[in-house]
Design an enzyme around this catalytic site. Structure first.
Site, PDB file in Angstrom:
ATOM      1  N   CYS A  81       0.506  -0.949   0.625  1.00 50.68           N
ATOM      2  CA  CYS A  81       0.214  -0.089   0.110  1.00 50.68           C
ATOM      3  C   CYS A  81       0.720   1.449   0.726  1.00 50.68           C
ATOM      4  CB  CYS A  81      -1.084  -0.119   1.235  1.00 50.68           C
ATOM      5  SG  CYS A  81      -2.342   2.004   1.285  1.00 50.68           S
TER       6      CYS A  81
ATOM      7  N   CYS B  11      -0.559   4.013   1.918  1.00 49.91           N
ATOM      8  CA  CYS B  11      -0.144   3.765   3.489  1.00 49.91           C
ATOM      9  C   CYS B  11       1.280   4.049   3.647  1.00 49.91           C
ATOM     10  CB  CYS B  11      -0.948   2.579   4.059  1.00 49.91           C
ATOM     11  SG  CYS B  11      -2.151   1.503   3.206  1.00 49.91           S
ATOM     12  N   ASP B  12       1.823   3.536   3.409  1.00 47.69           N
ATOM     13  CA  ASP B  12       3.065   3.705   3.622  1.00 47.69           C
ATOM     14  C   ASP B  12       4.562   3.817   2.824  1.00 47.69           C
ATOM     15  OD1 ASP B  12       2.250   2.009   5.891  1.00 47.69           O
ATOM     16  OD2 ASP B  12       3.240  -0.256   4.470  1.00 47.69           O
TER      17      ASP B  12
END
Ligand code: NAP
Length: 305
Positions: free
Chosen positions: A133, A136-137
């Protein structure tokens, strides 16, 4: 006592949430069950430019809007992982935690789950050097080098996003052909921070002091290997349908659900919609289309009972 609904919708992605809008606006009692994140894959997508009405919208925002809209007309949304659907006319839906719901019809809209990188120690480094992701990261890789694996829409779109954070993005593609849309391919090729290496596959993780420091890749023609230095690896190598709990008799050879034009399946009372069905084009807009059709078919089916 089991809770009873007119329709249980499994999955709160664009297909399931659209089905919920249509079914609850027709006054059906609707339960939506989501095993992971509301909005489905949208919540992991940085930007969407091909959902009509929004020239550009973040995946998280569209996920949030759809989740609110899906519940606006009375549908109930809960978290839970479905383990089985049983029953002839009346369906019983059993969750992993033992909860049981019954419904006159079920719409399966569970989408797909990304394929995991199949290399030694890859599981161990997921979440600490390997991520599925970018939204997200990506932040953890600001001004660092990252590698993306794959040549589909997911890989190339997330490469563009990561290029805005990382110092360098290398995309490793196993053929010299992309599956991604031409516009994204052109954007990637024009981005100075992105290098594309074709005809190579991931071969081994390079690890130093228990941290990812590179990806060893292998030339598919010569077998030669080389290392691409990086701190983060983002595999986008396709996805598999989330249909483990679905009766094999309505699945194709790749575990996608076989539907008719009205989104019904070969099992009475079970409908399916979105990325988990057998089809050519997996997009937010086609998932919404399937969800609306599935709900409309359920409405008609319940009137005939
Ligand atoms: P995808 O289109 O199936 O692409 C997967 C990529 O990974 C391909 O380049 C494939 O190579 C490669 N690959 C597969 N297994 C591999 C392995 N073991 N090692 C190395 N490379 C491997 O997957 P996706 O990008 O996740 O997209 C899934 C679906 O969602 C598609 O229908 C896509 O169009 C859709 N989607 C659409 C959008 C959008 O329209 N904005 C965004 C994201 C996703 P080969 O080509 O050689 O098989």
């Amino acid at each position: 006592m089991e809770e009873r609904y007119d329709v249980v919708i499994i999955g709160a992605g664009p297909a399931g949430l659209t089905a919920a809008i249509y079914a609850s606006r027709a006054n059906l009692e609707v339960l939506i069950i989501e095993a992971a994140v509301n909005g489905g894959k949208l919540s992991k997508t940085y930007e969407i430019e091909n959902y009509p009405g929004y020239q550009s919208i973040s995946g998280i925002e569209l996920a949030d809007r759809l989740t609110k809209h899906g519940q606006k007309f009375g549908a109930k949304l809960i978290s839970g992982e479905v383990r089985k659907i049983e029953g002839e006319k009346e369906k019983t839906v059993t969750l992993a935690d033992g909860r049981v719901f019954s419904a006159k019809a079920v719409i399966v809209a569970t989408g797909t789950k990304e394929r995991m990188l199949d290399l030694p120690r890859a599981d161990e480094f997921t979440g600490r050097g390997i991520s599925y992701c970018a939204v997200c990261d990506g932040f953890f890789y600001r001004n660092k080098e990252v590698v993306i694996i794959g040549g589909g829409n997911s890989a190339l779109e997330e490469a563009l996003y990561l290029a805005s954070l990382a110092s360098k993005v290398t995309i490793v593609v196993r053929r010299d052909v992309f599956r991604a849309d031409a516009k994204v391919v052109d954007q990637v090729k024009a981005n100075e921070k992105i290098e594309i290496i074709t005809k190579h596959v991931p071969d081994a993780l390079c690890i130093e002091e228990e941290r990812i420091c590179g990806l060893q890749i292998r030339d598919v023609e010569t077998g030669e290997t080389r290392v691409v230095p990086c701190k983060g690896i983002f595999p986008y190598i396709g996805a598999d349908a989330c249909t483990d709990f679905v009766d094999q008799k309505i699945l194709d050879d790749h575990n996608y659900i076989i539907t008719n034009n009205d989104m019904s399946t070969a099992i009475e009372g079970i409908y399916a919609a979105g990325d988990c069905i057998q089809k050519d084009l997996r997009q937010v807009v086609t998932a919404c289309n399937d969800g609306a059709i599935a709900a409309n078919s359920v409405i008609k089916y319940l009137k005939e009972q």
